[in-house]
Write a protein that holds these residues in place. Structure first.
Motif, PDB file in Angstrom:
ATOM      1  N   GLY A   1       0.811  -1.208   0.000  1.00 32.78           N
ATOM      2  CA  GLY A   1       0.000   0.000   0.000  1.00 32.78           C
ATOM      3  C   GLY A   1       0.842   1.254   0.000  1.00 32.78           C
ATOM      4  N   ALA A   2       0.268   2.329  -0.520  1.00 33.17           N
ATOM      5  CA  ALA A   2       0.959   3.623  -0.550  1.00 33.17           C
ATOM      6  C   ALA A   2      -0.044   4.729  -0.305  1.00 33.17           C
ATOM      7  CB  ALA A   2       1.646   3.827  -1.898  1.00 33.17           C
ATOM      8  N   ARG A   3       0.438   5.812   0.277  1.00 33.81           N
ATOM      9  CA  ARG A   3      -0.404   7.001   0.446  1.00 33.81           C
ATOM     10  C   ARG A   3       0.460   8.237   0.220  1.00 33.81           C
ATOM     11  NH1 ARG A   3       0.739   6.099   6.025  1.00 33.81           N
ATOM     12  NH2 ARG A   3       1.630   7.989   6.963  1.00 33.81           N
ATOM     13  N   ILE A   4      -0.179   9.300  -0.250  1.00 31.86           N
ATOM     14  CA  ILE A   4       0.538  10.545  -0.529  1.00 31.86           C
ATOM     15  C   ILE A   4      -0.408  11.721  -0.317  1.00 31.86           C
ATOM     16  CG2 ILE A   4      -0.005  10.410  -2.996  1.00 31.86           C
ATOM     17  CD1 ILE A   4       2.647  11.797  -3.555  1.00 31.86           C
ATOM     18  N   ASN A   5       0.109  12.789   0.220  1.00 33.18           N
ATOM     19  CA  ASN A   5      -0.642  14.030   0.329  1.00 33.18           C
ATOM     20  C   ASN A   5      -0.400  14.835  -0.939  1.00 33.18           C
ATOM     21  OD1 ASN A   5      -1.419  16.824   1.045  1.00 33.18           O
ATOM     22  ND2 ASN A   5      -1.644  15.980   3.108  1.00 33.18           N
ATOM     23  N   THR A   6      -1.469  15.272  -1.591  1.00 36.72           N
ATOM     24  CA  THR A   6      -1.334  15.954  -2.873  1.00 36.72           C
ATOM     25  C   THR A   6      -0.702  17.336  -2.747  1.00 36.72           C
ATOM     26  OG1 THR A   6      -3.603  16.801  -2.662  1.00 36.72           O
ATOM     27  CG2 THR A   6      -3.297  14.728  -3.860  1.00 36.72           C
ATOM     28  N   ASN A   7      -0.672  17.893  -1.540  1.00 36.54           N
ATOM     29  CA  ASN A   7      -0.008  19.175  -1.315  1.00 36.54           C
ATOM     30  C   ASN A   7       1.480  18.893  -1.114  1.00 36.54           C
ATOM     31  OD1 ASN A   7       1.094  21.565  -0.252  1.00 36.54           O
ATOM     32  ND2 ASN A   7      -0.850  22.154   0.680  1.00 36.54           N
ATOM     33  N   SER A   8       2.299  19.348  -2.024  1.00 33.53           N
ATOM     34  CA  SER A   8       3.730  19.050  -1.978  1.00 33.53           C
ATOM     35  C   SER A   8       4.411  19.624  -0.746  1.00 33.53           C
ATOM     36  CB  SER A   8       4.418  19.570  -3.246  1.00 33.53           C
ATOM     37  OG  SER A   8       4.249  20.985  -3.361  1.00 33.53           O
ATOM     38  N   ASP A   9       3.764  20.611  -0.093  1.00 36.13           N
ATOM     39  CA  ASP A   9       4.354  21.188   1.105  1.00 36.13           C
ATOM     40  C   ASP A   9       4.108  20.326   2.348  1.00 36.13           C
ATOM     41  OD1 ASP A   9       5.261  23.378  -0.328  1.00 36.13           O
ATOM     42  OD2 ASP A   9       3.417  24.517   0.010  1.00 36.13           O
ATOM     43  N   VAL A  10       3.213  19.369   2.236  1.00 32.97           N
ATOM     44  CA  VAL A  10       2.894  18.493   3.367  1.00 32.97           C
ATOM     45  C   VAL A  10       3.636  17.178   3.177  1.00 32.97           C
ATOM     46  CG1 VAL A  10       1.083  17.306   4.634  1.00 32.97           C
ATOM     47  CG2 VAL A  10       0.639  19.564   3.644  1.00 32.97           C
ATOM     48  N   HIS A  11       4.504  16.860   4.118  1.00 33.28           N
ATOM     49  CA  HIS A  11       5.385  15.698   3.950  1.00 33.28           C
ATOM     50  C   HIS A  11       4.767  14.457   4.608  1.00 33.28           C
ATOM     51  CE1 HIS A  11       8.683  18.152   2.329  1.00 33.28           C
ATOM     52  NE2 HIS A  11       8.161  19.094   3.105  1.00 33.28           N
ATOM     53  N   ASP A  12       3.737  13.943   3.953  1.00 27.78           N
ATOM     54  CA  ASP A  12       3.057  12.742   4.422  1.00 27.78           C
ATOM     55  C   ASP A  12       2.971  11.763   3.260  1.00 27.78           C
ATOM     56  OD1 ASP A  12       1.612  10.820   5.661  1.00 27.78           O
ATOM     57  OD2 ASP A  12      -0.257  11.932   5.757  1.00 27.78           O
ATOM     58  N   LYS A  13       4.041  11.013   3.073  1.00 24.74           N
ATOM     59  CA  LYS A  13       4.123  10.043   1.979  1.00 24.74           C
ATOM     60  C   LYS A  13       4.700   8.749   2.538  1.00 24.74           C
ATOM     61  CE  LYS A  13       5.226  13.758  -1.301  1.00 24.74           C
ATOM     62  NZ  LYS A  13       5.315  14.823  -0.273  1.00 24.74           N
ATOM     63  N   ALA A  14       4.089   7.634   2.195  1.00 26.70           N
ATOM     64  CA  ALA A  14       4.547   6.367   2.747  1.00 26.70           C
ATOM     65  C   ALA A  14       4.239   5.231   1.791  1.00 26.70           C
ATOM     66  CB  ALA A  14       3.885   6.102   4.100  1.00 26.70           C
ATOM     67  N   ILE A  15       5.098   4.218   1.810  1.00 22.49           N
ATOM     68  CA  ILE A  15       4.871   2.953   1.119  1.00 22.49           C
ATOM     69  C   ILE A  15       5.128   1.842   2.128  1.00 22.49           C
ATOM     70  CG2 ILE A  15       5.576   1.422  -0.751  1.00 22.49           C
ATOM     71  CD1 ILE A  15       6.531   3.862  -2.295  1.00 22.49           C
ATOM     72  N   ASN A  16       4.128   0.977   2.330  1.00 23.01           N
ATOM     73  CA  ASN A  16       4.244  -0.100   3.304  1.00 23.01           C
ATOM     74  C   ASN A  16       3.895  -1.433   2.665  1.00 23.01           C
ATOM     75  OD1 ASN A  16       4.857   1.768   5.288  1.00 23.01           O
ATOM     76  ND2 ASN A  16       2.804   1.786   6.166  1.00 23.01           N
ATOM     77  N   ALA A  17       4.465  -2.505   3.204  1.00 19.25           N
ATOM     78  CA  ALA A  17       4.170  -3.840   2.706  1.00 19.25           C
ATOM     79  C   ALA A  17       4.169  -4.834   3.855  1.00 19.25           C
ATOM     80  CB  ALA A  17       5.185  -4.274   1.646  1.00 19.25           C
ATOM     81  N   TYR A  18       3.356  -5.868   3.701  1.00 19.40           N
ATOM     82  CA  TYR A  18       3.299  -6.953   4.683  1.00 19.40           C
ATOM     83  C   TYR A  18       3.079  -8.256   3.936  1.00 19.40           C
ATOM     84  CZ  TYR A  18       1.260 -10.230   8.011  1.00 19.40           C
ATOM     85  OH  TYR A  18       0.979 -11.358   8.745  1.00 19.40           O
ATOM     86  N   ALA A  19       3.721  -9.322   4.401  1.00 18.33           N
ATOM     87  CA  ALA A  19       3.559 -10.639   3.786  1.00 18.33           C
ATOM     88  C   ALA A  19       3.479 -11.702   4.873  1.00 18.33           C
ATOM     89  CB  ALA A  19       4.718 -10.946   2.836  1.00 18.33           C
ATOM     90  N   ARG A  20       2.674 -12.710   4.590  1.00 23.83           N
ATOM     91  CA  ARG A  20       2.529 -13.843   5.505  1.00 23.83           C
ATOM     92  C   ARG A  20       2.494 -15.127   4.674  1.00 23.83           C
ATOM     93  NH1 ARG A  20      -1.969 -12.410   7.332  1.00 23.83           N
ATOM     94  NH2 ARG A  20      -3.325 -13.688   6.027  1.00 23.83           N
ATOM     95  N   TYR A  21       3.278 -16.119   5.076  1.00 26.22           N
ATOM     96  CA  TYR A  21       3.321 -17.372   4.317  1.00 26.22           C
ATOM     97  C   TYR A  21       3.257 -18.554   5.267  1.00 26.22           C
ATOM     98  CZ  TYR A  21       4.823 -21.066   1.150  1.00 26.22           C
ATOM     99  OH  TYR A  21       4.877 -22.222   0.409  1.00 26.22           O
ATOM    100  N   GLY A  22       2.284 -19.427   5.035  1.00 24.57           N
ATOM    101  CA  GLY A  22       2.173 -20.650   5.803  1.00 24.57           C
ATOM    102  C   GLY A  22       3.010 -21.737   5.156  1.00 24.57           C
ATOM    103  N   VAL A  23       4.189 -21.968   5.691  1.00 28.29           N
ATOM    104  CA  VAL A  23       5.109 -22.944   5.114  1.00 28.29           C
ATOM    105  C   VAL A  23       4.514 -24.342   5.194  1.00 28.29           C
ATOM    106  CG1 VAL A  23       7.417 -23.931   5.256  1.00 28.29           C
ATOM    107  CG2 VAL A  23       7.060 -21.494   5.723  1.00 28.29           C
ATOM    108  N   ASN A  24       3.941 -24.661   6.339  1.00 28.89           N
ATOM    109  CA  ASN A  24       3.227 -25.917   6.537  1.00 28.89           C
ATOM    110  C   ASN A  24       2.232 -25.707   7.671  1.00 28.89           C
ATOM    111  OD1 ASN A  24       4.794 -26.210   8.978  1.00 28.89           O
ATOM    112  ND2 ASN A  24       6.462 -27.043   7.719  1.00 28.89           N
ATOM    113  N   GLU A  25       1.645 -26.788   8.178  1.00 31.99           N
ATOM    114  CA  GLU A  25       0.632 -26.643   9.217  1.00 31.99           C
ATOM    115  C   GLU A  25       1.205 -26.086  10.515  1.00 31.99           C
ATOM    116  OE1 GLU A  25      -1.375 -30.297   9.806  1.00 31.99           O
ATOM    117  OE2 GLU A  25      -2.380 -30.285   7.842  1.00 31.99           O
ATOM    118  N   GLN A  26       2.504 -26.245  10.726  1.00 34.84           N
ATOM    119  CA  GLN A  26       3.117 -25.789  11.971  1.00 34.84           C
ATOM    120  C   GLN A  26       3.753 -24.400  11.851  1.00 34.84           C
ATOM    121  OE1 GLN A  26       3.945 -29.094  10.781  1.00 34.84           O
ATOM    122  NE2 GLN A  26       2.199 -29.784  12.011  1.00 34.84           N
TER     123      GLN A  26
END
Length: 390
Positions: free
Chosen positions: A243-268
């Motif tokens: 996911g990513a978010r950005i503020n359209t006002n270039s003077d406002v420094h609120d920009k981020a890119i985040n990621a998350y992953a989960r993998y079930g290798v086996n039942e345990q």
């Protein structure tokens, strides 16, 4: 005829009663810090401390009552939270209605988490010290919760498509809020509300997008938050969200890119990974003072391993640089956070014990700084967790 009408009315009431229900549930958690390092400023001495608190730092234990009522077209939700010795209204206190099958409208205090993209694992479910923070809404925020109070409209006009609007009606917005508590239409819909769309592609994943309208800046400039995310579910046992978010006002420094992953290798075995960034971040440069071109980052990984008899093991390690954690690139402003523990699961709860630690005084309890004012000590604690659900 009158008897026939009366019988018909009773039958209609009975049918209505059969289609409506009220359910009760409960969830709660408490952490007992058996031991942790701390500091007593009065005695100017290091100490070993103990207490009970919540994962998020509030009073403990959390005990709760969740009441939900529903019929085909009308329903409600009410949460009552006991936190320590106090009792308060919880996250939800709303009425919902479905004027047609494709549209559901919520009104009240909301925490329904429609389309929210989380990255919760490991230490998020224990004591959130150091750089363990913000995992809820990690890749896509709670835009349809109307900032906690208001009206949320969620429409599903066709299979896989979700459209919605979150309309805050309690959060002040300067001149847009009148003395009687009402809001101007422009103040709400053009400077507070969020508009969301998502489409689930069968066998592939879900695309999400949001437009969050914001109040004008202090210098009367417009600003809007734009967000997008994609949840990949095409691979068996693998979940990836970006996911990513950005503020359209270039003077406002609120920009981020985040990621998350989960993998079930086996039942345990299940493995987790998380990455986050703050782009063009405002921070204090240790040599040049305030700057607005910083790059903050955090990354981490965790594992869950299930043994026989309901025994579970977990481990979690994360690192955030100083710009991400402390808005500074000075020495000892970054954070390395780690933890490991064991749990015993039951049909409706879990107990467990863990060890947690964080560099640079990043724990729950204050530590003494060095003579030069630098906070570079390692915080540690041993929490015991009780958690239940009904």
């Amino acid at each position: 005829m009158k008897k026939l009408i009366a019988v018909s009315a009773v039958a209609a009431l009975a049918a209505t009663a059969l289609s409506a229900e009220i359910t009760f549930g409960s969830w709660g958690r408490s952490l007992w810090t058996v031991a942790a390092n701390g500091y007593d400023a009065t005695d100017d001495s290091d100490q070993i401390v103990t207490d009970i608190h919540q994962s998020w730092g509030g009073d403990a234990p959390r005990t709760a009552l969740a009441v939900n009522g529903s019929s085909d077209n009308i329903g409600f939700a009410l949460d009552i939270h006991g936190n320590g010795k106090g009792i308060n209204q919880g996250d939800n206190a709303y009425i919902w209605a479905k004027p047609i099958d494709q549209v559901k409208v919520y009104m009240g205090k909301l925490d329904v988490n429609v389309l929210r993209g989380d990255g919760c694992f490991g230490l998020w479910n224990w004591d959130r010290i150091g750089c363990v923070d913000g995992s809820e809404g990690w890749t896509f925020a709670d835009y349809l919760d109307a900032e906690g109070f208001g009206v949320s409209v969620v429409a599903t006009p066709t299979e896989g498509l979700t459209l919605g609007a979150g309309i805050p009606l309690e959060c002040g917005n300067g001149g847009d809020v009148k003395k009687d508590g009402t809001h101007t239409l422009s103040g709400v819909y053009a400077h507070r509300a969020a508009y969301v769309g998502a489409y689930a592609i069968e066998g592939v994943g879900t695309i999400k997008a949001a437009l969050k309208t914001l109040p004008k800046t202090s210098d009367d400039k417009s600003q809007t938050e734009v967000a997008a995310a994609f949840d990949l579910t095409a691979v068996e046992n693998l979940f990836v969200s970006l996911g990513a978010r950005i503020n359209t006002n270039s003077d406002v420094h609120d920009k981020a890119i985040n990621a998350y992953a989960r993998y079930g290798v086996n039942e345990q075995l299940t493995v987790h990974a998380i990455v986050g960034t703050k782009l063009s971040a405002v921070y204090i440069d240790k040599d040049k003072g305030p700057k607005d071109d910083g790059f903050g980052f955090i990354f981490g990984a965790g594992v869950d391993y299930a043994l026989d008899g309901g025994i579970g093991l977990f481990a979690d390690v994360r690192y955030a640089n100083g710009i991400y954690k402390s808005a500074s690139n000075a020495d000892n402003t970054d954070s390395l956070t780690l933890g490991a523990g064991v749990t015993k699961g039951f049909s409706n709860g879990v107990i467990g014990i863990a060890f947690e630690g964080a560099t640079n005084n990043g724990g729950r309890y204050a530590l003494k700084k060095n003579d030069d004012g630098v906070a570079n000590k390692f915080s540690w604690e041993i929490p015991v967790k009780f958690e239940y659900w009904f």
